[in-house]
Design an enzyme around this catalytic site. Structure first.
Site, PDB file in Angstrom:
ATOM      1  N   HIS A 296      -5.437  -3.197  -2.510  1.00  0.00           N
ATOM      2  CA  HIS A 296      -5.065  -2.262  -3.580  1.00  0.00           C
ATOM      3  C   HIS A 296      -4.994  -2.923  -4.956  1.00  0.00           C
ATOM      4  CE1 HIS A 296      -4.172   1.124  -0.900  1.00  0.00           C
ATOM      5  NE2 HIS A 296      -3.791   0.177  -0.063  1.00  0.00           N
TER       6      HIS A 296
ATOM      7  N   LYS B 151     -11.642   0.899  -1.608  1.00  0.00           N
ATOM      8  CA  LYS B 151     -10.595   1.603  -2.361  1.00  0.00           C
ATOM      9  C   LYS B 151     -11.055   1.789  -3.809  1.00  0.00           C
ATOM     10  CE  LYS B 151      -7.402   1.002   1.209  1.00  0.00           C
ATOM     11  NZ  LYS B 151      -6.717   0.055   2.061  1.00  0.00           N
TER      12      LYS B 151
ATOM     13  N   SER C 277       0.796  -1.228   0.000  1.00  0.00           N
ATOM     14  CA  SER C 277       0.000   0.000   0.000  1.00  0.00           C
ATOM     15  C   SER C 277       0.828   1.276   0.000  1.00  0.00           C
ATOM     16  CB  SER C 277      -0.941  -0.010   1.199  1.00  0.00           C
ATOM     17  OG  SER C 277      -0.219  -0.216   2.400  1.00  0.00           O
TER      18      SER C 277
END
Ligand SMILES: *Cc1c(COP(=O)(O)O)cnc(C)c1O
Length: 379
Positions: free
Chosen positions: A202, A233, A174
């Site tokens: 991610h 996200k 990340s």
């Protein structure tokens, strides 16, 4: 009460303050009445303010009300929860999936029920804080291997007498934006009969047509692989999921404390996650745009002489010698109307600024970033 401790945080430039928006999340945000170009969010596909998510959320609220009233096991969940779980399992190619209230709750809830006393966990040194906390809660012996060092991972696996062995890794790191060597790691797990647990926070919506790192690398979702990921996200919603075999998911439902003892997410959140998965499945142009923007940014920055070899994703860190250097750069950009956060200990060991590019940025936004970075280095 904590004035001494706060003072020393401030002296070390490690004191943090919250900046609040008065606008939706997006490529441009308003803070303190001023508009900024925003390179700080994980809203990679620009879906956080997408009309489809908003409408789906409103529809869910009209049908199911707002609050969920109880944990899933006490009927706090709705038929939307079930629909999202079926959709997620299909998306990830697994038998089953389960929604968690956040990625943090997923990692701290799941890791302690797949590893316990007498077991051994093997964890990359740059794994997310929620993984580190999950390992601590598990009481298993945890071997922390050097970042992406599969040789050390193998040595640790050979050395360990853990009953059950579990290898845990972020698929996309990340704060560094690089990708775990999952092809090798998954072979090693197979050889050593270890469970592989990957955190796709991610990678979801970003890699492998949005399906995540396994899909990107062509690795089958074997029953001994557990994939965790988030809706918060790239998917622009909120909450998290775990996907795996039916047995794995049933075990987690029956044991994971952050699942059992926490109120279910409201249906309006779940409705938005469903709409987001639909969008990503039907609309590969969004992901293409993300990668085109990422490549444009990296090219522009490389031309300025920055060495960006580590980043392989829309997360682009620029490391600095000191915390002060990272802060100075972040403050300079902010003054010029661009939000790029400085990342400091304990989030990372090596201070940096962290640029995140999204599909929603315009060419002009990226040009402004490059120009401003250039003016910083020649100021
Ligand atoms: C953001 C993040 C989490 C936590 O997810 P939340 O839904 O924000 O709690 C977990 N793991 C990784 C790698 C992350 O980046």
């Amino acid at each position: 009460m904590f004035s001494k401790q706060l003072k020393s945080l401030k002296e070390e430039n490690l004191f943090r303050e919250i900046k609040n928006r008065t606008s939706p999340q997006g490529p441009r945000i308003i803070i303190g009445g001023e508009e900024y170009i925003n390179f700080s969010s994980n809203d990679y596909l620009g879906l956080a303010n997408h009309p489809d998510l908003i409408r789906a959320s409103q529809r869910a609220m009209e049908k199911f009300g707002f609050g969920s009233g109880a944990s899933r096991l006490l009927c706090g969940g709705s038929s939307l929860h079930e629909e999202l779980e079926k959709k997620t399992a299909k998306f990830k190619g697994t038998e089953s999936a389960l929604v968690f209230n956040s990625g943090y709750a997923a990692n701290t809830g799941i890791i302690p029920v797949i590893a316990g006393e007498g077991d051994a966990i093997f964890s990359d040194e740059l794994n997310h804080a929620s993984i580190i906390d999950g390992c601590r809660l598990s009481r298993a012996k945890t071997y922390v291997y050097k970042h992406k060092d599969t040789e050390q991972l193998e040595r640790f696996l050979k050395m360990s007498d853990g009953k059950q062995k579990i290898v845990v890794t972020d698929s996309v790191f990340s704060m560094d934006g690089d990708i775990a060597p999952l092809k090798r790691i998954h072979e090693i797990c197979k050889e050593h009969n270890a469970i592989l647990y990957i955190d796709d926070a991610h990678a979801t919506g970003v890699l492998g047509n949005g399906r995540g790192a396994l899909s990107y690398l062509g690795i089958k979702p074997y029953p001994w692989i557990i994939q965790m990921g988030t809706f918060s996200k790239a998917l622009g919603s909120f909450g998290a999921f775990v996907a795996g075999s039916k047995d794995t998911i049933d075990w987690i439902i029956n044991t994971a404390r952050s699942f059992m003892f926490s109120t279910a997410l409201p249906p309006c959140v779940i409705g938005a996650s469903i709409a987001s998965l639909d969008l990503v499945e039907k609309n590969s142009a969004l992901i293409d745009r993300l990668w085109a923007n990422r490549d444009k940014t990296v090219k522009g920055m490389s031309k300025l002489g920055y060495n960006l070899t580590d980043s392989e994703t829309p997360i682009i860190p620029l490391k600095s010698e000191t915390v002060e250097d990272a802060l100075e750069m972040s403050r300079y950009l902010f003054k010029k109307g661009i939000v790029v956060p400085a990342i400091r200990p304990p989030t990372v060991k090596e201070p940096r600024i962290r640029i995140t590019v999204t599909a929603a940025h315009t060419d002009g936004d990226i040009d402004r970033l490059i120009e401003t970075l250039n003016s910083f280095s020649s100021r």
